[in-house]
Design a protein around this motif. Structure first.
Motif, PDB file in Angstrom:
ATOM      1  N   ILE A   9       0.878  -1.137   0.054  1.00 52.94           N
ATOM      2  CA  ILE A   9      -0.092   0.014   0.001  1.00 52.94           C
ATOM      3  C   ILE A   9       0.937   1.429   0.158  1.00 52.94           C
ATOM      4  O   ILE A   9       0.542   2.207  -0.686  1.00 52.94           O
ATOM      5  CB  ILE A   9      -0.871  -0.048   1.077  1.00 52.94           C
ATOM      6  N   MET A  10       2.076   1.268   0.753  1.00 50.31           N
ATOM      7  CA  MET A  10       2.844   2.591   0.900  1.00 50.31           C
ATOM      8  C   MET A  10       3.416   2.816  -0.531  1.00 50.31           C
ATOM      9  O   MET A  10       3.564   3.848  -0.845  1.00 50.31           O
ATOM     10  CB  MET A  10       3.872   2.057   1.839  1.00 50.31           C
ATOM     11  N   THR A  11       3.858   1.723  -1.107  1.00 52.46           N
ATOM     12  CA  THR A  11       4.470   1.953  -2.503  1.00 52.46           C
ATOM     13  C   THR A  11       3.560   2.104  -3.617  1.00 52.46           C
ATOM     14  O   THR A  11       3.953   2.239  -4.908  1.00 52.46           O
ATOM     15  CB  THR A  11       5.457   0.802  -2.828  1.00 52.46           C
ATOM     16  N   LEU A  12       2.114   2.043  -3.384  1.00 51.40           N
ATOM     17  CA  LEU A  12       0.935   2.390  -4.193  1.00 51.40           C
ATOM     18  C   LEU A  12       0.978   1.220  -5.322  1.00 51.40           C
ATOM     19  O   LEU A  12       0.366   1.385  -6.279  1.00 51.40           O
ATOM     20  CB  LEU A  12       1.011   3.813  -4.731  1.00 51.40           C
ATOM     21  N   ASP A  13       1.414  -0.117  -5.050  1.00 48.87           N
ATOM     22  CA  ASP A  13       1.592  -1.248  -5.752  1.00 48.87           C
ATOM     23  C   ASP A  13       0.187  -1.967  -5.673  1.00 48.87           C
ATOM     24  O   ASP A  13      -0.053  -2.589  -4.737  1.00 48.87           O
ATOM     25  CB  ASP A  13       2.835  -1.829  -5.487  1.00 48.87           C
TER      26      ASP A  13
END
Length: 130
Positions: A9-13
Motif C-alpha cells: 500500500i505504501m508503494t502504491l502497488d
C-alpha cells in the motif's frame, strides 16, 4: 503478510485492489487507507529528498576539497619557482662578480705588459651598456 501488505500500500502497488476488498466488508475502511497513504508517501518522499540533498552536498564538498588541493599545489609550485629564481639570481651575481674580477685582472696584465688597451676598453664599454 501484514507488513508486506502495508508495504504494498505504501508503494502504491495495486493498493486499490486491497482497498476494494477491505471496503467490501467495512464501509469506512477508506479513512485509514487515505491516512496511511498520505503519511507513508510523505515519509518516503522526504527520505528520497534527503538522499538527493546528501548526494549533492557530498559532491559539492568533494569539489571544494579538489579545488583546495589545486590551490595548495599551485602555491607549492609558485614557492618552488620563486626559490629557483632566487638561486639563479645568486649564481648570476657570482658569475658577474667573477667576470668583473677577470676583466680587471686582464686590464692589469695588459698595463703591466704595456699592451694596447683599446680592445679591453671597448669590451668593457660594450658590457656596461647591457
Amino acid at each position: 503478510i501484514t507488513a508486506l501488505t502495508l508495504f504494498q500500500i505504501m508503494t502504491l502497488d495495486e493498493w486499490s485492489y486491497i482497498a476494494q476488498q477491505v471496503m467490501a466488508s467495512q464501509r469506512f475502511a477508506w479513512v485509514p487507507f487515505v491516512i496511511f497513504i498520505i503519511l507513508s508517501t510523505f515519509f518516503l518522499l522526504n527520505m528520497m529528498i534527503a538522499v538527493v540533498c546528501e548526494a549533492i552536498t557530498f559532491i559539492q564538498h568533494d569539489r571544494e576539497d579538489r579545488d583546495l588541493v589545486d590551490v595548495h599545489r599551485t602555491n607549492a609550485t609558485v614557492a618552488f619557482v620563486s626559490a629557483e629564481i632566487s638561486r639563479l639570481e645568486t649564481k648570476l651575481d657570482k658569475l658577474t662578480s667573477t667576470l668583473d674580477a677577470m676583466l680587471n685582472h686582464q686590464i692589469a696584465i695588459q698595463e703591466t705588459l704595456g699592451g694596447d688597451l683599446s680592445t679591453v676598453q671597448k669590451t668593457e664599454s660594450d658590457r656596461s651598456m647591457t
